[in-house]
Motif scaffolding. Structure first.
Motif, PDB file in Angstrom:
ATOM      1  N   LEU A  88       0.848  -1.185   0.000  1.00 63.25           N
ATOM      2  CA  LEU A  88       0.000   0.000   0.000  1.00 63.25           C
ATOM      3  C   LEU A  88       0.885   1.237   0.000  1.00 63.25           C
ATOM      4  O   LEU A  88       1.904   1.279   0.711  1.00 63.25           O
TER       5      LEU A  88
ATOM      6  N   ILE B 116       0.533   5.087   0.960  1.00 63.46           N
ATOM      7  CA  ILE B 116      -0.383   5.925   1.745  1.00 63.46           C
ATOM      8  C   ILE B 116       0.121   7.364   1.743  1.00 63.46           C
ATOM      9  O   ILE B 116       1.310   7.623   1.995  1.00 63.46           O
TER      10      ILE B 116
ATOM     11  N   ARG C 185      -3.742  10.891   4.738  1.00 65.05           N
ATOM     12  CA  ARG C 185      -3.998   9.659   5.465  1.00 65.05           C
ATOM     13  C   ARG C 185      -4.986   8.768   4.714  1.00 65.05           C
ATOM     14  O   ARG C 185      -5.898   8.169   5.298  1.00 65.05           O
ATOM     15  N   THR C 186      -4.784   8.698   3.400  1.00 65.43           N
ATOM     16  CA  THR C 186      -5.589   7.823   2.556  1.00 65.43           C
ATOM     17  C   THR C 186      -4.664   7.005   1.662  1.00 65.43           C
ATOM     18  O   THR C 186      -3.526   7.409   1.379  1.00 65.43           O
ATOM     19  N   VAL C 187      -5.171   5.864   1.204  1.00 65.61           N
ATOM     20  CA  VAL C 187      -4.425   5.032   0.274  1.00 65.61           C
ATOM     21  C   VAL C 187      -4.470   5.691  -1.107  1.00 65.61           C
ATOM     22  O   VAL C 187      -5.533   6.080  -1.595  1.00 65.61           O
TER      23      VAL C 187
ATOM     24  N   VAL D 280      -7.428   5.846   6.390  1.00 67.20           N
ATOM     25  CA  VAL D 280      -6.826   4.572   6.761  1.00 67.20           C
ATOM     26  C   VAL D 280      -7.420   4.053   8.066  1.00 67.20           C
ATOM     27  O   VAL D 280      -7.661   2.852   8.232  1.00 67.20           O
ATOM     28  N   GLU D 281      -7.691   4.955   9.000  1.00 69.75           N
ATOM     29  CA  GLU D 281      -8.250   4.529  10.280  1.00 69.75           C
ATOM     30  C   GLU D 281      -9.610   3.855  10.111  1.00 69.75           C
ATOM     31  O   GLU D 281      -9.974   2.949  10.863  1.00 69.75           O
TER      32      GLU D 281
ATOM     33  N   LEU E 121     -10.488   2.038   7.559  1.00 69.01           N
ATOM     34  CA  LEU E 121     -10.304   0.717   6.951  1.00 69.01           C
ATOM     35  C   LEU E 121     -10.200  -0.384   8.006  1.00 69.01           C
ATOM     36  O   LEU E 121     -10.466  -1.556   7.714  1.00 69.01           O
TER      37      LEU E 121
ATOM     38  N   TRP F 223      -5.482  -7.222   3.800  1.00 68.46           N
ATOM     39  CA  TRP F 223      -5.795  -5.840   4.183  1.00 68.46           C
ATOM     40  C   TRP F 223      -5.573  -5.633   5.688  1.00 68.46           C
ATOM     41  O   TRP F 223      -4.972  -4.629   6.106  1.00 68.46           O
TER      42      TRP F 223
ATOM     43  N   LEU G 148      -2.577  -3.266   7.577  1.00 68.11           N
ATOM     44  CA  LEU G 148      -2.874  -2.242   8.587  1.00 68.11           C
ATOM     45  C   LEU G 148      -2.160  -2.543   9.899  1.00 68.11           C
ATOM     46  O   LEU G 148      -1.660  -1.629  10.578  1.00 68.11           O
TER      47      LEU G 148
ATOM     48  N   ARG H  53       1.507  -1.595   9.575  1.00 67.49           N
ATOM     49  CA  ARG H  53       1.680  -0.132   9.686  1.00 67.49           C
ATOM     50  C   ARG H  53       1.583   0.306  11.145  1.00 67.49           C
ATOM     51  O   ARG H  53       2.390   1.130  11.614  1.00 67.49           O
TER      52      ARG H  53
END
Length: 479
Positions: free
Chosen positions: A416, A418, A423-425, A452-453, A455, A469, A473, A476
């Motif tokens: 991914l 980011i 703060r998005t993919v 992202v949070e 997701l 997925w 996360l 990360r």
């Protein structure tokens, strides 16, 4: 004696591939009379020489590769593929290169078809030379949409015409596997055709001009594909260029390499890029340059043709050379043409109905090789070229329980990209068997600009490969 007739429609579409069909479908649904002009087969490149036949060749090869790694199935698959049956399946998927079904669909949708070669001869005017020698002069009240697509680009080598090389068309429609096949080009067509024909019994040599395969993708994607091609028996060579080729009297092809080496093969495939099919459609009659890609704005209107009447949709505009993206553009273009015909103000804001915004943000693509490669959005290098502050998260897909269930010895990787500030993919790449079906979730995450949070609350089922997925996360979070 040539007979000239005339006809007037609201919309003229030049090209009846998937893109042209979808433009015509949308404009007809908007109440606009529409005619499609086609010089070859209704259904276009994708149906007969690209997506459909190539995947028909690849599916048995990839299924067998997976099955060989499923406990209990390997011993039952010692025999090679039944090539004759695979090719017969390919023929069926290509409708035996007849377009009766597609023509019937046009009729059912209320779309007129005019077979022949169409050329622009003025603003909103197209002249069509039909197979029976007639000339039909078409006039459009509102719009002309150029949907002529692209063709394989051949390199500028001396005597290339006498070599009679394969392009993607010959590679997907061949009636038997060549004993020895040299493929020049390390992009999607090159690696897919190497996978298909090596799996169907050819001895494949794949030549990459640079140091890896799939150069526009994350480096690990090409590395995994190269590894599997070599394991399957293909000869993969990097930093190798062709300087000359000739067809010998016995039908073989001799290929001279820049390093002084030489190869002999039964067929030579050039998979070295695409060129627009715009060289003979009358662009000069409306002030444009024949043979050029057609530049458009996000409404798919050609920017160098004043008056908002000329549209370029699909490959010919070079925005994103995928059938699914061309069909997406067609839906946008059809709605734009309909709105303008009704005198409506266009809504062209971000993600608006009259704006092809996804072409530059979230373009998904799958490479149907072993392993599959699925990508959408930006690579790490692409994001950095745009000046974005990015965070890159990787995970070994082979650690998932779902991957072990899929096949033993699973090798794969996910990444991914980011955007740290938003703060998005903004990019995702999945490499591994069976990853193509992960792609839509990544496309939604990017297009929807999902934080992202958030997701974390999209829970993947166990045991599936989609659990990657969650692992991405977690990786990360744990840094």
């Amino acid at each position: 004696m040539t007979t000239e007739t005339e006809a007037t429609y609201d919309v003229i579409v030049i090209g009846a591939g998937p893109v042209g069909e979808n433009v015509a479908d949308r404009t007809t649904a908007a109440g606009l009379s529409t005619v499609v002009v086609e010089s070859e087969l209704v259904g276009g490149e994708c149906s007969y020489w690209a997506c459909e036949p190539s995947k028909a060749l690849l599916r048995p090869v990839l299924m067998r590769a997976d099955a060989l790694h499923v406990p209990g199935l390997g011993p039952a698959l010692k025999s090679p593929l039944d090539t004759e049956t695979v090719l017969a399946h390919r023929d069926r998927m290509s409708a035996d290169w007849t377009d009766d079904g597609q023509v019937e669909w046009l009729k059912s949708a209320g779309i007129d078809l005019l077979r022949g070669h169409g050329r622009l001869v003025g603003e909103r005017e197209v002249s069509v030379e039909t197979p029976d020698g007639r000339t039909v002069r078409l006039r459009a009240r509102h719009a002309v949409a150029v949907c002529t697509g692209s063709r394989a680009a051949l390199p500028d080598l001396p005597g290339i015409g006498t070599v009679r090389p394969w392009t993607s068309r010959e590679a997907t429609s061949a009636q038997r596997p060549p004993g020895r096949l040299v493929i020049v080009g390390a992009g999607v067509v090159g690696v897919e055709m190497a996978t298909a024909w090596q799996g169907l019994g050819s001895r494949v040599t794949l030549l990459a001009r640079d140091g890896g395969l799939l150069p526009r993708m994350e480096p690990f994607a090409g590395e995994l594909v190269a590894e599997r091609l070599k394991e399957a028996g293909a000869d993969v060579r990097f930093n190798t260029s062709v300087v000359a080729a000739e067809r010998l009297p016995d039908g073989e092809v001799r290929v001279a390499l820049a390093d002084g080496g030489e190869l002999t093969a039964d067929e030579l495939l050039f998979a070295t890029g695409r060129a627009p099919r715009s060289e003979d459609i009358g662009l000069d009659a409306v002030g444009l340059t024949p043979g050029d890609w057609l530049t458009t704005d996000d409404t798919l209107t050609v920017t160098d043709a004043p008056g908002n009447w000329l549209y370029a949709v699909g490959d010919v505009n070079r925005r994103a050379l995928y059938t699914h993206q061309g069909k997406y553009q067609a839906r946008i273009a059809g709605s734009v043409i309909g709105a303008r015909a009704r005198g409506e103000t266009l809504d062209t804001g971000r993600w608006a109905p009259h704006s092809a915004a996804a072409d530059g943000v979230a373009v998904p693509g799958v490479v149907f090789t072993d392993p599959e490669i699925a990508t959408v959005g930006l690579t790490e290098a692409g994001a950095e070229r745009e000046g974005r502050a990015v965070e890159v998260v990787d995970y070994d897909i082979g650690q998932l329980a779902g991957a072990h269930q899929y096949r033993s010895g699973y090798k794969g990787r996910a990444r991914l990209v980011i955007d740290r500030n938003r703060r998005t993919v903004v990019g995702a790449t999945f490499a591994g068997p069976g990853v193509a079906e992960l792609l839509y979730s990544a496309t939604v995450a990017i297009t929807g600009e999902v934080p992202v949070e958030r997701l974390w609350h999209a829970v993947p089922a166990f045991p599936t490969i989609s659990e990657v997925w969650l692992r991405l996360l977690e990786t990360r979070r744990d840094r």
